[in-house]
Motif scaffolding. Structure first.
Motif, PDB file in Angstrom:
ATOM      1  N   GLY A   1       0.816  -1.213   0.000  1.00  0.00           N
ATOM      2  CA  GLY A   1       0.000   0.000   0.000  1.00  0.00           C
ATOM      3  C   GLY A   1       0.846   1.257   0.000  1.00  0.00           C
ATOM      4  O   GLY A   1       0.576   2.216  -0.732  1.00  0.00           O
ATOM      5  N   ARG A   2       1.909   1.244   0.822  1.00  0.00           N
ATOM      6  CA  ARG A   2       2.800   2.413   0.867  1.00  0.00           C
ATOM      7  C   ARG A   2       3.551   2.562  -0.452  1.00  0.00           C
ATOM      8  O   ARG A   2       3.792   3.684  -0.918  1.00  0.00           O
ATOM      9  N   ALA A   3       3.933   1.446  -1.071  1.00  0.00           N
ATOM     10  CA  ALA A   3       4.641   1.510  -2.359  1.00  0.00           C
ATOM     11  C   ALA A   3       3.741   2.127  -3.436  1.00  0.00           C
ATOM     12  O   ALA A   3       4.188   2.982  -4.210  1.00  0.00           O
ATOM     13  N   ASN A   4       2.490   1.701  -3.501  1.00  0.00           N
ATOM     14  CA  ASN A   4       1.547   2.286  -4.464  1.00  0.00           C
ATOM     15  C   ASN A   4       1.427   3.793  -4.245  1.00  0.00           C
ATOM     16  O   ASN A   4       1.392   4.585  -5.199  1.00  0.00           O
ATOM     17  N   HIS A   5       1.362   4.187  -2.984  1.00  0.00           N
ATOM     18  CA  HIS A   5       1.264   5.600  -2.627  1.00  0.00           C
ATOM     19  C   HIS A   5       2.478   6.374  -3.128  1.00  0.00           C
ATOM     20  O   HIS A   5       2.345   7.413  -3.785  1.00  0.00           O
TER      21      HIS A   5
END
Length: 322
Positions: free
Chosen positions: A23-27
């Motif tokens: 999720g943080r990577a997508n962000h």
């Protein structure tokens, strides 16, 4: 007329689940998108208006949820999360890949002579100083003296490391010499970031409850935030400064680069860029942007105030910076 989208979308938080690395990577793939630096001031201001209006319960006719999230990420890419100020262009996270690929690629191409080391380490630390200041945590100002101290100290540390290791590298293989810029960058990050954010270490950064209510300022939280940023920055530089040396060491033995040696710099810049496109968002995602720590790890006086005002609170949250 009813709005096209609901008014309960939490655009204060990222679109993806920040409790997971994916999720943080997508962000951060969205935040560090280099295309955002090409956006005009008009588009940035329009994105800010959409975000601010939505927070006030105002939705433009025809606005879709995807358009709202796009506006939120454009806004986040250009405006500081704590102060709301428009960030200087080259200090934004969307400028990280194009700026770093150029600087790092040249650092790794022109590392053999003292003037080249001095120049490119100076350029790199000047850029780092801008990025560290632009992406600092909290809303406290930093003095010109503090900026100057951090800048001079980091530049001196990086140059001293590079020149010292360069002299040692002359006694070993040329391949090892190619890793001197990485050692200099790593050491400079350990100096530059804490110094640039020394005010946070002295006076603390804002800590809040899960709903964003400010509870006070904590230097302990600043220590954790800065340590996480230093680790992320060093790891972010690692692929772009560790992989290309092996490739370039092989290519420079081939006929093409022997015939066209001026192509070394563009090839090196391109290799670094390919690494940074992935390394930048993935390393930013190592730690949550909205970091947290146990109340029991805070300063005793702040712990006491929090227990008085919020007896059941176990964790506090803060923006770690980037």
């Amino acid at each position: 007329m009813a709005p096209d989208i609901p008014l309960n979308i939490n655009i204060k938080e990222p679109r993806w689940d920040q409790s997971t690395f994916v999720g943080r990577a997508n962000h951060f793939f969205t935040v560090t998108d280099p295309r955002n630096i090409l956006l005009s001031d008009a588009k940035l201001e329009n994105a800010r208006k959409i975000v601010h209006d939505y927070r006030q319960g105002i939705v433009a006719p025809g606005l879709t949820e995807d358009e709202l999230w796009r506006a939120k990420y454009i806004y986040d890419s250009a405006f500081h999360p704590d102060t709301g100020e428009k960030m200087v262009l080259i200090g934004r996270m969307s400028a990280q890949v194009p700026m770093n690929m150029t600087i790092v690629g040249c650092m790794m191409t022109f590392y053999r002579t003292t003037p080249a080391v001095l120049f490119w380490q100076w350029v790199n630390q000047s850029f780092n100083a801008i990025v560290n200041y632009t992406n600092r945590s909290g809303d406290a100002p930093i003095s010109v003296r503090q900026l100057g101290t951090a800048y001079v100290s980091a530049t001196t540390g990086a140059v001293a490391t590079a020149l010292g290791l360069n002299s040692l590298a002359k006694r070993v293989s040329p391949l090892i010499g190619r890793f001197v810029p990485f050692a200099a960058v790593a050491s400079a990050n350990c100096i530059n970031i804490p110094l640039m954010r020394q005010r946070e270490l002295q006076y603390g950064i804002p800590v809040t409850d899960e709903d964003g209510k400010r509870l006070g300022d904590s230097a302990k939280a600043a220590q954790q935030a800065i340590a996480q940023v230093v680790i992320s920055r060093i790891l972010m530089a690692s692929p772009g400064m560790a992989i290309p040396p092996f490739i370039m060491n092989t290519l420079e033995k081939k006929a093409f680069l022997k015939k066209f040696p001026w192509m070394s710099a563009p090839i090196q810049v391109g290799l670094v860029g390919m690494c940074l496109v992935f390394a930048t968002p993935l390393c930013c995602a190592l730690f949550p942007q909205k970091s947290s720590m146990s109340v029991s790890r805070l300063e005793p006086d702040l712990q006491a105030r929090i227990r008085d005002s919020s007896p059941g609170l176990e964790r506090v949250y803060f923006n770690k910076g980037l």
